[in-house]
Motif scaffolding. Structure first.
Motif, PDB file in Angstrom:
ATOM      1  N   LEU A   1      -1.140 -49.814   9.217  1.00 37.82           N
ATOM      2  CA  LEU A   1      -1.906 -51.059   9.299  1.00 37.82           C
ATOM      3  C   LEU A   1      -3.070 -50.879  10.272  1.00 37.82           C
ATOM      4  N   LEU A   2      -4.276 -51.263   9.842  1.00 34.18           N
ATOM      5  CA  LEU A   2      -5.435 -51.321  10.726  1.00 34.18           C
ATOM      6  C   LEU A   2      -5.992 -52.737  10.642  1.00 34.18           C
ATOM      7  N   ASP A   3      -5.943 -53.462  11.760  1.00 33.97           N
ATOM      8  CA  ASP A   3      -6.356 -54.859  11.798  1.00 33.97           C
ATOM      9  C   ASP A   3      -7.578 -55.015  12.699  1.00 33.97           C
ATOM     10  N   ILE A   4      -8.737 -55.271  12.091  1.00 37.79           N
ATOM     11  CA  ILE A   4      -9.981 -55.484  12.846  1.00 37.79           C
ATOM     12  C   ILE A   4     -10.490 -56.903  12.579  1.00 37.79           C
ATOM     13  N   LEU A  18      -9.945 -40.242   7.836  1.00 35.04           N
ATOM     14  CA  LEU A  18      -8.792 -39.394   8.174  1.00 35.04           C
ATOM     15  C   LEU A  18      -7.473 -40.163   8.040  1.00 35.04           C
ATOM     16  N   LEU A  19      -7.555 -41.505   7.942  1.00 34.59           N
ATOM     17  CA  LEU A  19      -6.340 -42.325   7.818  1.00 34.59           C
ATOM     18  C   LEU A  19      -5.876 -42.340   6.353  1.00 34.59           C
ATOM     19  N   VAL A  20      -5.490 -41.188   5.873  1.00 33.40           N
ATOM     20  CA  VAL A  20      -5.193 -41.036   4.438  1.00 33.40           C
ATOM     21  C   VAL A  20      -3.930 -41.790   4.016  1.00 33.40           C
ATOM     22  N   ASN A  21      -3.065 -42.136   4.970  1.00 31.50           N
ATOM     23  CA  ASN A  21      -1.832 -42.858   4.625  1.00 31.50           C
ATOM     24  C   ASN A  21      -1.930 -44.363   4.874  1.00 31.50           C
ATOM     25  N   LEU A  22      -3.144 -44.854   5.163  1.00 33.84           N
ATOM     26  CA  LEU A  22      -3.335 -46.277   5.464  1.00 33.84           C
ATOM     27  C   LEU A  22      -2.898 -47.142   4.284  1.00 33.84           C
ATOM     28  N   LYS A  23      -2.057 -48.135   4.584  1.00 32.19           N
ATOM     29  CA  LYS A  23      -1.546 -49.000   3.512  1.00 32.19           C
ATOM     30  C   LYS A  23      -2.117 -50.410   3.585  1.00 32.19           C
ATOM     31  N   CYS A  24      -2.568 -50.836   4.777  1.00 34.98           N
ATOM     32  CA  CYS A  24      -3.095 -52.201   4.921  1.00 34.98           C
ATOM     33  C   CYS A  24      -4.319 -52.184   5.834  1.00 34.98           C
ATOM     34  N   LEU A  25      -5.440 -52.691   5.336  1.00 35.39           N
ATOM     35  CA  LEU A  25      -6.675 -52.784   6.116  1.00 35.39           C
ATOM     36  C   LEU A  25      -7.110 -54.246   6.132  1.00 35.39           C
ATOM     37  N   ASN A  26      -7.174 -54.820   7.341  1.00 30.11           N
ATOM     38  CA  ASN A  26      -7.532 -56.230   7.499  1.00 30.11           C
ATOM     39  C   ASN A  26      -8.905 -56.347   8.153  1.00 30.11           C
ATOM     40  N   GLY A  39     -17.787 -44.327  -0.021  1.00 25.22           N
ATOM     41  CA  GLY A  39     -16.760 -43.290  -0.131  1.00 25.22           C
ATOM     42  C   GLY A  39     -15.614 -43.456   0.844  1.00 25.22           C
ATOM     43  N   LEU A  40     -15.748 -44.383   1.813  1.00 20.21           N
ATOM     44  CA  LEU A  40     -14.688 -44.562   2.809  1.00 20.21           C
ATOM     45  C   LEU A  40     -13.478 -45.285   2.209  1.00 20.21           C
ATOM     46  N   ILE A  41     -13.716 -46.435   1.591  1.00 15.16           N
ATOM     47  CA  ILE A  41     -12.606 -47.224   1.033  1.00 15.16           C
ATOM     48  C   ILE A  41     -11.836 -46.409  -0.010  1.00 15.16           C
ATOM     49  N   SER A  42     -12.540 -45.658  -0.816  1.00 10.26           N
ATOM     50  CA  SER A  42     -11.879 -44.881  -1.877  1.00 10.26           C
ATOM     51  C   SER A  42     -11.017 -43.753  -1.327  1.00 10.26           C
ATOM     52  N   LYS A  43     -11.233 -43.388  -0.046  1.00 11.67           N
ATOM     53  CA  LYS A  43     -10.396 -42.350   0.586  1.00 11.67           C
ATOM     54  C   LYS A  43      -9.000 -42.870   0.922  1.00 11.67           C
ATOM     55  N   PHE A  44      -8.874 -44.197   1.031  1.00  8.27           N
ATOM     56  CA  PHE A  44      -7.568 -44.794   1.365  1.00  8.27           C
ATOM     57  C   PHE A  44      -6.724 -44.916   0.092  1.00  8.27           C
ATOM     58  N   GLU A  79     -15.400 -48.658  -6.056  1.00  6.79           N
ATOM     59  CA  GLU A  79     -14.446 -47.883  -5.246  1.00  6.79           C
ATOM     60  C   GLU A  79     -13.035 -48.468  -5.344  1.00  6.79           C
ATOM     61  N   LEU A  80     -12.952 -49.789  -5.409  1.00  6.11           N
ATOM     62  CA  LEU A  80     -11.638 -50.437  -5.494  1.00  6.11           C
ATOM     63  C   LEU A  80     -10.919 -50.078  -6.799  1.00  6.11           C
ATOM     64  N   LEU A  81     -11.683 -49.844  -7.838  1.00 10.63           N
ATOM     65  CA  LEU A  81     -11.089 -49.528  -9.139  1.00 10.63           C
ATOM     66  C   LEU A  81     -10.251 -48.255  -9.103  1.00 10.63           C
ATOM     67  N   GLY A  82     -10.529 -47.394  -8.104  1.00 13.34           N
ATOM     68  CA  GLY A  82      -9.788 -46.133  -8.002  1.00 13.34           C
ATOM     69  C   GLY A  82      -8.526 -46.214  -7.154  1.00 13.34           C
ATOM     70  N   LEU A  83      -8.250 -47.385  -6.564  1.00 10.27           N
ATOM     71  CA  LEU A  83      -7.082 -47.530  -5.684  1.00 10.27           C
ATOM     72  C   LEU A  83      -5.877 -47.973  -6.516  1.00 10.27           C
ATOM     73  N   LYS A  84      -5.094 -47.021  -6.962  1.00 11.53           N
ATOM     74  CA  LYS A  84      -4.050 -47.329  -7.949  1.00 11.53           C
ATOM     75  C   LYS A  84      -2.855 -48.067  -7.361  1.00 11.53           C
ATOM     76  N   TYR A  85      -2.679 -48.041  -6.024  1.00 12.58           N
ATOM     77  CA  TYR A  85      -1.532 -48.725  -5.416  1.00 12.58           C
ATOM     78  C   TYR A  85      -1.877 -50.126  -4.904  1.00 12.58           C
TER      79      TYR A  85
END
Length: 312
Positions: A1-4, A18-26, A39-44, A79-85
């Motif tokens: 979780l990253l909450d900003i 580098l936060l490749v395992n990030l599951k929640c971004l607020n 390209g940042l959001i699509s890395k998550f 970019e969101l279209l590529g986030l399958k989870y």
């Protein structure tokens, strides 16, 4: 979780990739956030929850070309279209075209919970609100600065034919419409039976909240419509042409607070002696406005006298 959330951060650093395992971004209500590197959001790739309600909303059109917010959010949606989870999405968009791209994706439509449309600079005069009926989990809708927006159009006949029921915005709990100066009504709200909070602010041309004329175009709907049954909060501010909330008294079973400010043409509230039986809600407004109100009958006027609290 990253909450900003609720911070004044202006840009996200590239190193976040580098936060490749990030599951929640607020990033909720980060109104000054102007640069999210492409390209940042699509890395998550494992991201399940992304909250971007109010993100960059106040300076959308200052976003640089290397930010996903550039162009009203179209790049972000790609970019969101590529986030399958991805399961939960709250989003701020700065153009009607970006909204159309969002609505073309069944995956994103199933994820969206909150939507903020910041339409400064958008020339679209009509938004087809019928499209929102496919957002089955949409809880919050904000429409801001739709300077050219004249109508939130809805094809009631098509909806009833397709859905076989009069209510379609079941999940919608909160609607806020700001500074849409040509918008004359918000009749689509009659089909949101679970609406709890409604705020209309600085819509200078708004004459009716629910238009009797538009509902009358579909006579079969007239008997089904009793809007705002679950409404808890109603805030009407700076609507100089507003004459009607609804054309007949409403029960307002759950209402806690009604605020009316600078709505000088609103001479009658949709209340009678059967409305809000326990009278446990507060009506806030200017004393001068309150004294000019016309009532269904004297019993109603007396019943609601104790509910009024003048603005200081």
């Amino acid at each position: 979780l990253l909450d900003i959330s609720h911070t004044t951060i202006r840009e996200l650093p590239e190193e976040l990739k580098l936060l490749v395992n990030l599951k929640c971004l607020n990033l909720r209500w980060t109104g000054a956030l102007i640069r999210i590197p492409r390209g940042l959001i699509s890395k998550f790739s494992r991201l399940r929850v992304l909250r971007m309600l109010g993100t960059g909303g106040f300076i959308f059109y200052e976003a640089p070309e290397d930010s996903v917010l550039f162009g009203g959010g179209e790049v972000l949606i790609q970019e969101l279209l590529g986030l399958k989870y991805l399961e939960v999405l709250e989003l701020t968009l700065g153009s009607y075209h970006a909204l159309q791209i969002l609505l073309s994706s069944n995956k994103l439509k199933s994820c969206i919970r909150s939507l903020y449309l910041y339409l400064t600079g958008d020339k679209k005069s009509i938004i087809d609100a019928t499209a929102f009926t496919d957002l089955n989990h949409l809880n919050e809708l904000w429409i801001d600065n739709g300077i050219e927006l004249e109508e939130l159009k809805i094809d009631y006949t098509e909806i009833v034919r397709k859905r076989r029921e009069p209510f379609v915005f079941h999940s919608l709990h909160l609607v806020t419409i700001y500074s849409c100066h040509k918008l004359k009504d918000s009749t689509f709200l009659a089909f949101a039976p679970n609406l709890k909070s409604l705020s209309l602010f600085k819509c200078r041309a708004m004459e009716e909240i629910i238009s009797v004329g538009k509902i009358a175009e579909n006579p079969e709907m007239m008997g089904h419509i009793s809007p705002f049954e679950n409404l808890k909060s109603l805030d009407l501010s700076y609507l100089p042409e507003l004459k009607s909330i609804f054309w007949k008294p409403l029960p307002f079973t759950h209402l806690k607070e009604m605020g009316v400010r600078a709505c000088d043409q609103l001479r009658k509230l949709p209340l009678d002696s059967n409305s809000a039986k326990e009278r446990k809600f507060v009506i806030r407004g200017e004393e001068d406005w309150w004294n000019r109100l016309q009532w269904e009958d004297e019993a109603t006027q007396i019943a609601f006298r104790s509910c009024f609290q003048p603005d200081s």
